[in-house]
Design an enzyme around this catalytic site. Structure first.
Site, PDB file in Angstrom:
ATOM      1  N   THR A 132       0.935  -1.150  -0.099  1.00 37.05           N
ATOM      2  CA  THR A 132       0.136  -0.093   0.000  1.00 37.05           C
ATOM      3  C   THR A 132       0.716   1.387   0.047  1.00 37.05           C
ATOM      4  O   THR A 132       1.901   1.472   0.531  1.00 37.05           O
ATOM      5  CB  THR A 132      -0.898   0.020   1.210  1.00 37.05           C
ATOM      6  OG1 THR A 132      -1.385   1.447   1.718  1.00 37.05           O
ATOM      7  CG2 THR A 132      -0.167  -0.527   2.463  1.00 37.05           C
ATOM      8  N   GLU A 134       0.337   3.616   1.857  1.00 37.97           N
ATOM      9  CA  GLU A 134       0.388   4.051   3.153  1.00 37.97           C
ATOM     10  C   GLU A 134       2.026   3.638   3.892  1.00 37.97           C
ATOM     11  O   GLU A 134       2.390   4.256   4.771  1.00 37.97           O
ATOM     12  CB  GLU A 134      -0.527   3.374   4.121  1.00 37.97           C
ATOM     13  CG  GLU A 134      -2.052   3.660   3.838  1.00 37.97           C
ATOM     14  CD  GLU A 134      -2.212   5.474   4.478  1.00 37.97           C
ATOM     15  OE1 GLU A 134      -1.516   5.734   5.301  1.00 37.97           O
ATOM     16  OE2 GLU A 134      -3.004   6.065   3.796  1.00 37.97           O
ATOM     17  N   TYR A 161      -1.705   0.328  10.563  1.00 35.84           N
ATOM     18  CA  TYR A 161      -1.720  -0.420   9.477  1.00 35.84           C
ATOM     19  C   TYR A 161      -0.581  -0.429   8.652  1.00 35.84           C
ATOM     20  O   TYR A 161      -0.077  -1.438   7.967  1.00 35.84           O
ATOM     21  CB  TYR A 161      -3.074   0.386   8.637  1.00 35.84           C
ATOM     22  CG  TYR A 161      -3.268  -0.046   7.252  1.00 35.84           C
ATOM     23  CD1 TYR A 161      -3.849  -1.265   6.869  1.00 35.84           C
ATOM     24  CD2 TYR A 161      -2.753   0.770   6.220  1.00 35.84           C
ATOM     25  CE1 TYR A 161      -3.879  -1.937   5.646  1.00 35.84           C
ATOM     26  CE2 TYR A 161      -3.124   0.255   4.898  1.00 35.84           C
ATOM     27  CZ  TYR A 161      -3.707  -0.759   4.651  1.00 35.84           C
ATOM     28  OH  TYR A 161      -3.825  -1.180   3.328  1.00 35.84           O
ATOM     29  N   LYS A 165       1.840  -3.464   7.324  1.00 38.74           N
ATOM     30  CA  LYS A 165       2.104  -3.771   5.770  1.00 38.74           C
ATOM     31  C   LYS A 165       3.285  -3.626   5.383  1.00 38.74           C
ATOM     32  O   LYS A 165       3.891  -4.261   4.458  1.00 38.74           O
ATOM     33  CB  LYS A 165       1.203  -2.698   5.094  1.00 38.74           C
ATOM     34  CG  LYS A 165      -0.247  -3.168   4.957  1.00 38.74           C
ATOM     35  CD  LYS A 165      -0.589  -4.017   4.076  1.00 38.74           C
ATOM     36  CE  LYS A 165      -2.071  -4.356   3.908  1.00 38.74           C
ATOM     37  NZ  LYS A 165      -2.569  -5.575   3.121  1.00 38.74           N
TER      38      LYS A 165
HETATM   39  P1  NDP Z   1     -11.599  -4.521   2.314  1.00 37.54           P
HETATM   40  O1  NDP Z   1     -11.672  -3.865   3.396  1.00 37.54           O
HETATM   41  O2  NDP Z   1     -12.515  -4.053   1.172  1.00 37.54           O
HETATM   42  O3  NDP Z   1     -11.383  -6.226   2.314  1.00 37.54           O
HETATM   43  C1  NDP Z   1     -10.395  -6.837   2.910  1.00 37.54           C
HETATM   44  C2  NDP Z   1     -10.816  -8.208   3.120  1.00 37.54           C
HETATM   45  O4  NDP Z   1      -9.945  -9.026   3.928  1.00 37.54           O
HETATM   46  C3  NDP Z   1     -12.309  -8.742   3.227  1.00 37.54           C
HETATM   47  O5  NDP Z   1     -12.481  -9.884   2.670  1.00 37.54           O
HETATM   48  C4  NDP Z   1     -12.023  -9.177   4.705  1.00 37.54           C
HETATM   49  O6  NDP Z   1     -12.887 -10.190   4.981  1.00 37.54           O
HETATM   50  C5  NDP Z   1     -10.534  -9.807   4.724  1.00 37.54           C
HETATM   51  N1  NDP Z   1      -9.929 -10.093   6.071  1.00 37.54           N
HETATM   52  C6  NDP Z   1     -10.026  -9.111   7.147  1.00 37.54           C
HETATM   53  N2  NDP Z   1      -9.370  -9.694   7.958  1.00 37.54           N
HETATM   54  C7  NDP Z   1      -9.124 -11.049   7.565  1.00 37.54           C
HETATM   55  C8  NDP Z   1      -8.505 -12.153   8.213  1.00 37.54           C
HETATM   56  N3  NDP Z   1      -8.265 -12.163   9.667  1.00 37.54           N
HETATM   57  N4  NDP Z   1      -8.520 -13.216   7.528  1.00 37.54           N
HETATM   58  C9  NDP Z   1      -8.735 -13.339   6.360  1.00 37.54           C
HETATM   59  N5  NDP Z   1      -9.388 -12.342   5.647  1.00 37.54           N
HETATM   60  C10 NDP Z   1      -9.480 -11.174   6.444  1.00 37.54           C
HETATM   61  O7  NDP Z   1     -10.089  -4.043   1.404  1.00 37.54           O
HETATM   62  P2  NDP Z   1      -9.901  -3.835  -0.007  1.00 37.54           P
HETATM   63  O8  NDP Z   1     -10.522  -4.691  -1.076  1.00 37.54           O
HETATM   64  O9  NDP Z   1     -10.000  -2.454  -0.357  1.00 37.54           O
HETATM   65  O10 NDP Z   1      -8.245  -3.940  -0.171  1.00 37.54           O
HETATM   66  C11 NDP Z   1      -7.616  -5.294  -0.524  1.00 37.54           C
HETATM   67  C12 NDP Z   1      -6.359  -5.219  -0.027  1.00 37.54           C
HETATM   68  O11 NDP Z   1      -5.584  -4.252  -0.458  1.00 37.54           O
HETATM   69  C13 NDP Z   1      -5.974  -5.137   1.493  1.00 37.54           C
HETATM   70  O12 NDP Z   1      -5.010  -5.974   1.941  1.00 37.54           O
HETATM   71  C14 NDP Z   1      -5.701  -3.578   1.679  1.00 37.54           C
HETATM   72  O13 NDP Z   1      -4.966  -3.388   2.982  1.00 37.54           O
HETATM   73  C15 NDP Z   1      -5.117  -3.477   0.521  1.00 37.54           C
HETATM   74  N6  NDP Z   1      -4.840  -2.123  -0.167  1.00 37.54           N
HETATM   75  C16 NDP Z   1      -5.835  -1.346  -0.365  1.00 37.54           C
HETATM   76  C17 NDP Z   1      -6.343  -0.108  -1.219  1.00 37.54           C
HETATM   77  C18 NDP Z   1      -7.308   0.749  -1.303  1.00 37.54           C
HETATM   78  O14 NDP Z   1      -7.376   1.651  -1.560  1.00 37.54           O
HETATM   79  N7  NDP Z   1      -8.524  -0.169  -1.374  1.00 37.54           N
HETATM   80  C19 NDP Z   1      -4.787   0.530  -1.137  1.00 37.54           C
HETATM   81  C20 NDP Z   1      -3.543  -0.276  -0.718  1.00 37.54           C
HETATM   82  C21 NDP Z   1      -3.650  -1.687  -0.496  1.00 37.54           C
HETATM   83  P3  NDP Z   1     -14.436  -9.726   5.739  1.00 37.54           P
HETATM   84  O15 NDP Z   1     -15.400  -9.205   4.406  1.00 37.54           O
HETATM   85  O16 NDP Z   1     -15.020 -10.806   6.473  1.00 37.54           O
HETATM   86  O17 NDP Z   1     -14.338  -8.390   6.685  1.00 37.54           O
END
Ligand code: NDP
Length: 383
Positions: A132, A134, A161, A165
Site C-alpha cells: 500500500t 501507506e 496499518y 503492511k
Molecule cells: P477490504 O477492507 O474491502 O477487504 C478486506 C478483505 O480482507 C475482506 O474480504 C475481509 O473479510 C478480509 N479479511 C479481514 N481480516 C481477515 C482475516 N483475519 N483473515 C482473512 N481475511 C480477512 O479491502 P480492499 O479490498 O479495499 O483492499 C484489498 C487489499 O489491498 C487489502 O489488503 C488492503 O489493505 C490493500 N490495499 C487497499 C487499498 C485501497 O485503496 N482499497 C490501497 C492499498 C492496499 P471480511 O469481509 O470478512 O471483513
C-alpha cells in the site's frame, strides 16, 4: 485451467479480481471468514449452484491468523497464483486494534509464504502481496525529483496499518530473494468503487451526498479536508494485480494514477454530480461547506419532482459539510501521489477511469442504494 486462491475475496478488490479471473477462465478459490451474518454480498452474483453445473468458483472458510487452515487449503487446491488481499484495511481503525492488525496484515503474509514453502510449491505458486501507498507515510523529502512516490522511494509508515503492511512488504521480498519464489508486491495507491466499504472516506462522501440530495441526511461530518490522495478505480487496479503475476521476472510495482485530489475537491465533485455547487468558508475545525447554488433541472432529473419540491428551499445556503476533529488521525498522512511509469511501461497497464468517472459511478450507485435502502445518519462511520 489455471487455479487461483484469493484471500480477502469478500472485500472490494477480492470481488473485482474474482470477476476478472473468472472471465479469463481461471478456477477461482476464495477464503472467507465465518461471520454471524452474511458477508458475501460483493460476490453473491458469482455463485453458481454446485448441483446445477460445473463450478469454477469455490469458497473456503479460513482466516489469515490460522496457519494450519491456510496450509490445508493450499495443499488441497495447489494454486498457480495466490492473491493475498485479506487484511484489516482501515487506517483509522488500526490505531484502535494495532496488535490484531499486526497479526493479520503483517504475520498473515508470512503464513501464506510459509504455507507455500512448507508444501514445496515454491516453483509452482506465484504470490501477489497487497502492499500500500501507506508505506510511504507522505513524507515530503521521500518523494522523487518529480514530486511522486515510486518503487525507489523510502518508506516511513505513519499508522499501525502501515507498519504491519511494511512487514508484509519486506517478508514478501525476502522470500523472493531467499527461496527464489515468484512473490511480488503491488504498492497500490487508494482505489475506490461503488463496492468500497462505507467507512472509507470516498464512500462516506458519496453515500452522504446521495442521502443529503434525497433529503435523508442533514450534514456530513469529515476529518482533514486538506488531505490529498491519488484515487483510482478498483476495477483498473485488479487488472494490474493480475499483470504483476504474468511477468517473466518477479518484481514490485507502484500502481497509481499520478493525479492527486483533496478530500474537499472530492466532496465538491460529488455534490456537482447531483447538481449542487458548494462553497467552503472558514478554516481547519471551523471550515464549512455551504450550498452555493443548485442546478434545478439537473437536481430534479436525479431526485425526482416530489423530493425536489420538498428539499430545494431547505438546501439553499445550508451548511451541509462540517469538520469534526474526532475524525483526525493521531498521525496524518497529508499527501499521497504515485508514479505509475514502471507499471505502465513494463506491465502495459493503462487505467480506464479518472477520478471524475470514478466519482460519477459511485454517486450513481449510491443514489440507487439510498433511494431504496437507507433511512438515517451514518453515525457509526469512523473513516
Ligand atoms: P477490504 O477492507 O474491502 O477487504 C478486506 C478483505 O480482507 C475482506 O474480504 C475481509 O473479510 C478480509 N479479511 C479481514 N481480516 C481477515 C482475516 N483475519 N483473515 C482473512 N481475511 C480477512 O479491502 P480492499 O479490498 O479495499 O483492499 C484489498 C487489499 O489491498 C487489502 O489488503 C488492503 O489493505 C490493500 N490495499 C487497499 C487499498 C485501497 O485503496 N482499497 C490501497 C492499498 C492496499 P471480511 O469481509 O470478512 O471483513
Amino acid at each position: 485451467m489455471k487455479v487461483a486462491l484469493i484471500t480477502g475475496i469478500t472485500g472490494q478488490d477480492g470481488s473485482y479480481l474474482a470477476e476478472l479471473l473468472l472471465s479469463k477462465g481461471y478456477m477461482v478459490h476464495g477464503i472467507k471468514r465465518r461471520s454471524s451474518s452474511f458477508n458475501t454480498q460483493r460476490i453473491d452474483h458469482l455463485y453458481i449452484d454446485q448441483h446445477e453445473q460445473h463450478v469454477n468458483f469455490k469458497l473456503h472458510y479460513g482466516d489469515l491468523t490460522d496457519s494450519t487452515n491456510l496450509i490445508r487449503i493450499i495443499q488441497e487446491i495447489q494454486p498457480d497464483e495466490i492473491y493475498n488481499l485479506g487484511a484489516m484495511s482501515h487506517v483509522k481503525v488500526s490505531f484502535d486494534s494495532p496488535e490484531y492488525v499486526g497479526n493479520v496484515d503483517g504475520l498473515g503474509t508470512l503464513r501464506i509464504l510459509e504455507a507455500v514453502r512448507i508444501l514445496g510449491l515454491e516453483k509452482k505458486t506465484r504470490i501477489y502481496q497487497a502492499s500500500t501507498s501507506e508505506l510511504y507515510g507522505g513524507l515530503e523529502e521521500n518523494k522523487n525529483a518529480a514530486g511522486f512516490y515510486d518503487e525507489q522511494s523510502p518508506f516511513y509508515p505513519r499508522s499501525p496499518y502501515g507498519v504491519a503492511k511494511i512487514y508484509g512488504f519486506w517478508i514478501t521480498k525476502n522470500y523472493r530473494e531467499a527461496y527464489d519464489m515468484y512473490a511480488c508486491n503491488g504498492i497500490l495507491f487508494n482505489h475506490e468503487s461503488p463496492r468500497r466499504g462505507e467507512t472509507f472516506v470516498t464512500r462516506k462522501i458519496t453515500m452522504a451526498t446521495a442521502a443529503i440530495a434525497l433529503g435523508k441526511q442533514e450534514t456530513l461530518y469529515l476529518g482533514n479536508l486538506n488531505a490529498l490522495r491519488d484515487w483510482g478505480h478498483a476495477k483498473d487496479y485488479v487488472e494490474a494485480m493480475w499483470r504483476i503475476l504474468q511477468q517473466d521476472k518477479a518484481e514490485d510495482y507502484v500502481i497509481a494514477t499520478g493525479v492527486t485530489t483533496s478530500i474537499r475537491d472530492f466532496v465538491r465533485m460529488s455534490f456537482a454530480e447531483v447538481g449542487i455547487t458548494l462553497r467552503f468558508e472558514g478554516e481547519a475545525e471551523n471550515e464549512v461547506g455551504i450550498v452555493e447554488s443548485i442546478d434545478e433541472a439537473k437536481y430534479r432529473a436525479i431526485v425526482g419532482d416530489e423530493v425536489a419540491n420538498q428539499c430545494i428551499s431547505k438546501l439553499a445556503n445550508k451548511p451541509v459539510i462540517k469538520v469534526d476533529p474526532k475524525y483526525y488521525r493521531p498521525t496524518e498522512v497529508d499527501l499521497l501521489i504515485g508514479d505509475p511509469t514502471k507499471s505502465k511501461t513494463q506491465l502495459g497497464w493503462n487505467p480506464e477511469y479518472d477520478v471524475e468517472a470514478l466519482c460519477a459511478e459511485m454517486i450513481k450507485s449510491d443514489l440507487q442504494l439510498v433511494k431504496t435502502n437507507y433511512n438515517g445518519q451514518l453515525e457509526h462511520i469512523v473513516g
